[in-house]
Design an enzyme around this catalytic site. Structure first.
Site, PDB file in Angstrom:
ATOM      1  N   ARG A 297       0.804  -1.217   0.000  1.00  0.00           N
ATOM      2  CA  ARG A 297       0.000   0.000   0.000  1.00  0.00           C
ATOM      3  C   ARG A 297       0.843   1.277   0.000  1.00  0.00           C
ATOM      4  O   ARG A 297       0.323   2.363  -0.140  1.00  0.00           O
ATOM      5  CB  ARG A 297      -0.954  -0.017   1.184  1.00  0.00           C
TER       6      ARG A 297
ATOM      7  N   ARG B  70       6.480   6.924  -6.229  1.00  0.00           N
ATOM      8  CA  ARG B  70       6.117   7.945  -7.230  1.00  0.00           C
ATOM      9  C   ARG B  70       7.333   8.576  -7.855  1.00  0.00           C
ATOM     10  O   ARG B  70       8.274   8.898  -7.138  1.00  0.00           O
ATOM     11  CB  ARG B  70       5.356   9.086  -6.556  1.00  0.00           C
TER      12      ARG B  70
ATOM     13  N   ARG C 117      -0.557  -7.682  17.013  1.00  0.00           N
ATOM     14  CA  ARG C 117       0.583  -6.876  17.478  1.00  0.00           C
ATOM     15  C   ARG C 117       0.030  -5.776  18.350  1.00  0.00           C
ATOM     16  O   ARG C 117      -1.063  -5.246  18.094  1.00  0.00           O
ATOM     17  CB  ARG C 117       1.324  -6.232  16.296  1.00  0.00           C
TER      18      ARG C 117
ATOM     19  N   ARG D   6       7.606   5.581  15.504  1.00  0.00           N
ATOM     20  CA  ARG D   6       7.070   6.868  15.055  1.00  0.00           C
ATOM     21  C   ARG D   6       7.036   7.838  16.218  1.00  0.00           C
ATOM     22  O   ARG D   6       6.798   7.432  17.363  1.00  0.00           O
ATOM     23  CB  ARG D   6       5.611   6.713  14.589  1.00  0.00           C
TER      24      ARG D   6
ATOM     25  N   GLU E 142       5.850   6.141  19.752  1.00  0.00           N
ATOM     26  CA  GLU E 142       5.098   4.901  19.519  1.00  0.00           C
ATOM     27  C   GLU E 142       6.062   3.714  19.448  1.00  0.00           C
ATOM     28  O   GLU E 142       6.918   3.651  18.566  1.00  0.00           O
ATOM     29  CB  GLU E 142       4.319   5.056  18.201  1.00  0.00           C
TER      30      GLU E 142
ATOM     31  N   TYR F 136      -7.029  -5.981   8.238  1.00  0.00           N
ATOM     32  CA  TYR F 136      -6.218  -4.776   8.394  1.00  0.00           C
ATOM     33  C   TYR F 136      -6.958  -3.611   7.744  1.00  0.00           C
ATOM     34  O   TYR F 136      -6.547  -3.088   6.712  1.00  0.00           O
ATOM     35  CB  TYR F 136      -4.895  -5.045   7.675  1.00  0.00           C
TER      36      TYR F 136
ATOM     37  N   ASP G 141      -8.559   0.149   7.167  1.00  0.00           N
ATOM     38  CA  ASP G 141      -8.441   1.566   7.501  1.00  0.00           C
ATOM     39  C   ASP G 141      -9.816   2.075   7.937  1.00  0.00           C
ATOM     40  O   ASP G 141     -10.829   1.389   7.745  1.00  0.00           O
ATOM     41  CB  ASP G 141      -7.949   2.352   6.271  1.00  0.00           C
TER      42      ASP G 141
END
Ligand code: FAD
Ligand code: UDP
Length: 368
Positions: free
Chosen positions: A173, A177, A250, A281, A301, A349, A351
């Site tokens: 995902r 670019r 997790r 993060r 995190e 998973y 969103d």
């Protein structure tokens, strides 16, 4: 005793969307949550005038116009575009992988053609082989140099497994670019609800009875007796008393600090992609809403192994767990009065937009 049309277990986005649609259809609804707040993992809490994402950074993004219009019917969204920075040692790179990343990694790269040539050369170690694990997938996408600087350390900290042992889909995902565009997502619509996610969910649940600090499993018979139908958004295996074995997850640990400075890292999200620190993060919450408060709130995190005493943040969708989840799904089809929905109850998973879309679909099909 009052009998409800629907008992909704979980006041997260799936539960709130379904509850909202059921109420709109004239049904009586009770929502319970074992936590002491609504909104599940998208919960935000106001600290020092800043909306703090208590369960990790949440950026709303979607390609689905119906979902976008739906969330915007409750609150206004700002123009936030996620463009994380990756830090490894004393180097800083733009994410996701784009011309800004490539030209910094390879100082002789200026044009898309030069970047493509570099990556093609590095990819040649794959010899045209179809990737079978995350390491091979990463090398086929961006080559070994970027894999080692920006993917390997982060991913192995996050999942506590070697990249060779992880499924490729986890990083599929991430955009690659050949433009100077740091937008992390390809979706058409993106933003943060102004005033925080809790406000969004509060609006969704307006006029609906909500009871907090109530765990469905503390009194299953009672809860089953007070409603015709149940919408369950908790852990799939827990619903069936782990009868076929335990699914794996997790977890994460969040360390939040209030700092007496107005700007700590200059960006909402900084990914730490190396092994020199244990966190993955660092989130500086005010930057999600362009805050100008005098103080700042920052969250570190840390990925964490999961056990039943910890929150299950991520499903582990490898073959072993997917097969077990499928067996539980077969059992769930036999529960005629129970709707299973959301990240934990479907073991997917998802969103936020996926969860809302699923809940809207379920509501359309099932609320009669
Ligand atoms: P949840 O939010 O988990 O809600 C389920 C609720 O059910 C919880 O409140 C729980 O307490 C309650 N519950 C469970 N069992 C019981 C029980 N027995 N009795 C009573 N209540 C119970 N998505 C994005 O789109 N963008 C992002 O940037 C993003 N970032 C993320 C970052 C992190 C760190 C994580 C973990 C997830 C992220 N997500 C993101 C995914 C997003 O959080 C989920 O898609 C969404 O919150 C799932 O909603 P849900 O209703 O399925 O589950
Ligand atoms: N990832 C990475 N480096 C980064 C960010 C992400 O290697 O700097 C990989 C990592 O394997 C992670 C996956 O990409 O699990 C998905 O990242 P994303 O940020 O989409 O995950 P989430 O927000 O769900 O944790």
């Amino acid at each position: 005793m009052k009998k409800y049309d629907y008992l909704i277990v979980g006041a997260g986005l799936f539960g709130a969307t379904f509850a909202n649609k059921a109420k709109q259809a004239g049904k009586s609804v009770l929502v319970i949550d074992k936590r002491n707040h609504i909104a599940g993992n998208v919960y935000t809490e106001n600290i020092e005038g800043i909306n703090v994402h208590k369960y990790g950074a949440h950026i709303f993004h979607t390609d689905d116009k119906e979902v976008w219009n739906y969330v915007n019917s409750f609150v206004e969204f700002n123009r936030y575009t996620n463009s994380p920075i990756a830090r490894i040692g004393n180097e800083i790179y733009n994410m996701p992988f784009n011309m800004n990343t490539f030209s910094k990694i390879w100082p002789d790269v200026f044009t898309p053609e030069e970047a493509q040539k570099k990556i093609e050369k590095e990819k040649s170690e794959m010899d045209g082989k179809i990737p079978t694990n995350l390491e091979e997938q990463a090398i086929s996408l961006v080559g070994r140099t970027i894999y080692e600087k920006l993917i390997k350390g982060y991913t192995e900290k996050q999942w506590n497994r070697e990249c060779k042992e992880l499924p490729a889909f986890i990083i599929k995902r991430l955009p690659v670019r050949f433009t100077y565009d740091n937008n992390y997502f390809n979706d058409k619509y993106q933003g943060i609800p102004i005033g925080g996610y809790t406000k969004l969910v509060e609006k969704m649940l307006e006029g609906i009875e909500v009871r907090l600090n109530e765990d469905y499993f503390d009194n299953e018979n009672y809860y089953n007796s007070i409603a015709d139908k149940i919408v369950y958004t908790g852990m799939l295996d827990e619903y069936f008393k782990f009868s076929l074995g335990r699914l794996e997850y997790r977890s994460l640990k969040f360390e939040t600090k209030i700092m007496d400075i107005n700007n700590y890292q200059g960006n909402a999200v900084v990914n730490y992609t190396g092994r020199e620190v244990d966190y993955t993060r660092v989130i500086e919450h005010k930057h999600f809403e362009y805050g100008i408060q005098p103080k700042t709130v920052v969250t570190f995190e840390y990925p964490d192994d999961w056990n039943p005493s910890k929150e299950a943040y991520y499903t582990i969708n490898d073959e072993k767990n997917n097969n077990l989840a499928e067996k539980y799904r077969e059992l769930s089809l036999k529960e005629k009065n129970v709707i299973f929905g959301g990240r934990l109850a479907e073991y997917k998973y998802y969103d936020m937009d996926d969860v809302i879309k699923r809940a809207l679909e379920c509501a359309k099909k099932l609320i009669v």
